[in-house]
Design a protein around this motif. Sequence first.
Motif, mmCIF file in Angstrom:
data_model
loop_
_atom_site.group_PDB
_atom_site.id
_atom_site.type_symbol
_atom_site.label_atom_id
_atom_site.label_comp_id
_atom_site.label_asym_id
_atom_site.label_seq_id
_atom_site.Cartn_x
_atom_site.Cartn_y
_atom_site.Cartn_z
ATOM 1 N N ASP A 3 27.334 21.481 -33.836
ATOM 2 C CA ASP A 3 27.326 21.879 -35.249
ATOM 3 C C ASP A 3 26.383 23.018 -35.598
ATOM 4 O OD1 ASP A 3 29.233 19.863 -35.781
ATOM 5 O OD2 ASP A 3 27.616 18.393 -35.952
ATOM 6 N N LEU A 4 26.114 23.906 -34.649
ATOM 7 C CA LEU A 4 25.340 25.103 -34.960
ATOM 8 C C LEU A 4 26.291 26.131 -35.569
ATOM 9 C CD1 LEU A 4 23.125 25.335 -31.766
ATOM 10 C CD2 LEU A 4 22.431 24.593 -34.040
ATOM 11 N N GLN A 5 25.755 27.008 -36.408
ATOM 12 C CA GLN A 5 26.554 28.013 -37.096
ATOM 13 C C GLN A 5 26.427 29.361 -36.391
ATOM 14 O OE1 GLN A 5 28.502 27.075 -39.785
ATOM 15 N NE2 GLN A 5 27.790 25.058 -39.146
ATOM 16 N N GLY A 6 27.067 29.506 -35.249
ATOM 17 C CA GLY A 6 27.018 30.763 -34.507
ATOM 18 C C GLY A 6 25.671 30.980 -33.847
ATOM 19 N N PRO A 7 25.267 30.106 -32.911
ATOM 20 C CA PRO A 7 23.962 30.281 -32.257
ATOM 21 C C PRO A 7 23.885 31.621 -31.532
ATOM 22 C CG PRO A 7 25.309 28.724 -31.033
ATOM 23 C CD PRO A 7 26.040 29.031 -32.308
ATOM 24 N N ARG A 8 22.713 32.268 -31.633
ATOM 25 C CA ARG A 8 22.545 33.591 -31.041
ATOM 26 C C ARG A 8 21.452 33.616 -29.986
ATOM 27 N NH1 ARG A 8 21.948 38.257 -34.854
ATOM 28 N NH2 ARG A 8 22.860 39.305 -33.099
ATOM 29 N N TYR A 9 20.215 33.379 -30.393
ATOM 30 C CA TYR A 9 19.077 33.426 -29.474
ATOM 31 C C TYR A 9 18.358 32.091 -29.528
ATOM 32 C CZ TYR A 9 19.732 38.491 -29.357
ATOM 33 O OH TYR A 9 20.252 39.750 -29.202
ATOM 34 N N VAL A 10 17.740 31.716 -28.413
ATOM 35 C CA VAL A 10 17.051 30.431 -28.337
ATOM 36 C C VAL A 10 15.743 30.609 -27.570
ATOM 37 C CG1 VAL A 10 18.267 29.711 -26.229
ATOM 38 C CG2 VAL A 10 17.358 27.980 -27.797
ATOM 39 N N SER A 11 14.737 29.810 -27.953
ATOM 40 C CA SER A 11 13.437 29.853 -27.282
ATOM 41 C C SER A 11 12.824 28.458 -27.310
ATOM 42 C CB SER A 11 12.511 30.842 -28.001
ATOM 43 O OG SER A 11 11.233 30.857 -27.393
ATOM 44 N N PRO A 12 12.126 28.076 -26.234
ATOM 45 C CA PRO A 12 11.436 26.774 -26.256
ATOM 46 C C PRO A 12 10.220 26.826 -27.175
ATOM 47 C CG PRO A 12 10.934 27.954 -24.229
ATOM 48 C CD PRO A 12 11.956 28.775 -24.976
ATOM 49 N N VAL A 13 9.828 25.665 -27.693
ATOM 50 C CA VAL A 13 8.590 25.540 -28.467
ATOM 51 C C VAL A 13 7.665 24.597 -27.704
ATOM 52 C CG1 VAL A 13 9.665 26.065 -30.694
ATOM 53 C CG2 VAL A 13 9.521 23.707 -29.938
ATOM 54 N N PRO A 14 6.344 24.664 -27.964
ATOM 55 C CA PRO A 14 5.364 23.918 -27.158
ATOM 56 C C PRO A 14 5.576 22.404 -27.072
ATOM 57 C CG PRO A 14 4.251 25.550 -28.490
ATOM 58 C CD PRO A 14 5.683 25.549 -28.926
ATOM 59 N N ASN A 15 6.156 21.792 -28.093
ATOM 60 C CA ASN A 15 6.287 20.334 -28.069
ATOM 61 C C ASN A 15 7.497 19.844 -27.278
ATOM 62 O OD1 ASN A 15 8.451 20.898 -29.695
ATOM 63 N ND2 ASN A 15 7.653 19.880 -31.519
ATOM 64 N N GLY A 16 8.183 20.747 -26.589
ATOM 65 C CA GLY A 16 9.346 20.372 -25.806
ATOM 66 C C GLY A 16 10.655 20.611 -26.526
ATOM 67 N N GLY A 17 10.597 21.015 -27.771
ATOM 68 C CA GLY A 17 11.798 21.314 -28.533
ATOM 69 C C GLY A 17 12.206 22.758 -28.337
ATOM 70 N N PHE A 18 12.986 23.269 -29.287
ATOM 71 C CA PHE A 18 13.417 24.660 -29.207
ATOM 72 C C PHE A 18 13.755 25.181 -30.593
ATOM 73 C CE2 PHE A 18 17.133 22.025 -28.777
ATOM 74 C CZ PHE A 18 18.130 22.671 -29.479
ATOM 75 N N VAL A 19 13.825 26.492 -30.686
ATOM 76 C CA VAL A 19 14.188 27.182 -31.923
ATOM 77 C C VAL A 19 15.404 28.049 -31.620
ATOM 78 C CG1 VAL A 19 12.530 29.038 -31.465
ATOM 79 C CG2 VAL A 19 13.327 28.664 -33.787
ATOM 80 N N VAL A 20 16.353 28.113 -32.564
ATOM 81 C CA VAL A 20 17.574 28.890 -32.346
ATOM 82 C C VAL A 20 17.928 29.671 -33.609
ATOM 83 C CG1 VAL A 20 19.081 26.939 -32.941
ATOM 84 C CG2 VAL A 20 19.979 28.793 -31.555
ATOM 85 N N SER A 21 18.266 30.957 -33.428
ATOM 86 C CA SER A 21 18.746 31.762 -34.555
ATOM 87 C C SER A 21 20.256 31.590 -34.637
ATOM 88 C CB SER A 21 18.370 33.233 -34.390
ATOM 89 O OG SER A 21 18.937 33.786 -33.221
ATOM 90 N N GLU A 22 20.765 31.606 -35.876
ATOM 91 C CA GLU A 22 22.189 31.383 -36.096
ATOM 92 C C GLU A 22 22.779 32.495 -36.951
ATOM 93 O OE1 GLU A 22 23.210 27.061 -36.747
ATOM 94 O OE2 GLU A 22 21.065 27.024 -37.214
#
Length: 123
Positions: A3-22
């Motif tokens: 259910d992402l809206q056109g994911p483009r770029y992704v990067s890990p974050v320190p707590n083990g999660g991630f961030v994604v631009s849409e």
Amino acid sequence: VPDLQGPRYVSPVPNGGFVVSEECGDVSVFTSSRKLLCSLSSKYGHRFGNPAGVCVDVDGSILVADEQRRTVHLFPEHGAPVCLVSAGLRRPAGLACSSFGHLFVADAGENCVKVFKYCVRSR
């Protein structure tokens, strides 16, 4: 992660999660269990034009390149967003941060990588 809206770029974050631009014009932050933690536009009240590259610096701040607005913004865990680059970019795409405070911006509009030095002081 569905259910992402056109994911483009992704990067890990320190707590083990991630961030994604849409493509929908937002940036989403997820936990290590792939649950949505927040969207940057909701958390900070920031309006993106066309978010592209994302990365996370040594302080855990999220940096986002905005292709449409030709800027790079830093989103600290606490506090307001900071515009790090507001001029000199034609089409910022990919981003990377070094542990020495360098920001690398792939500028697709000029077919080059631009390097910036930055330091954000806590208030």
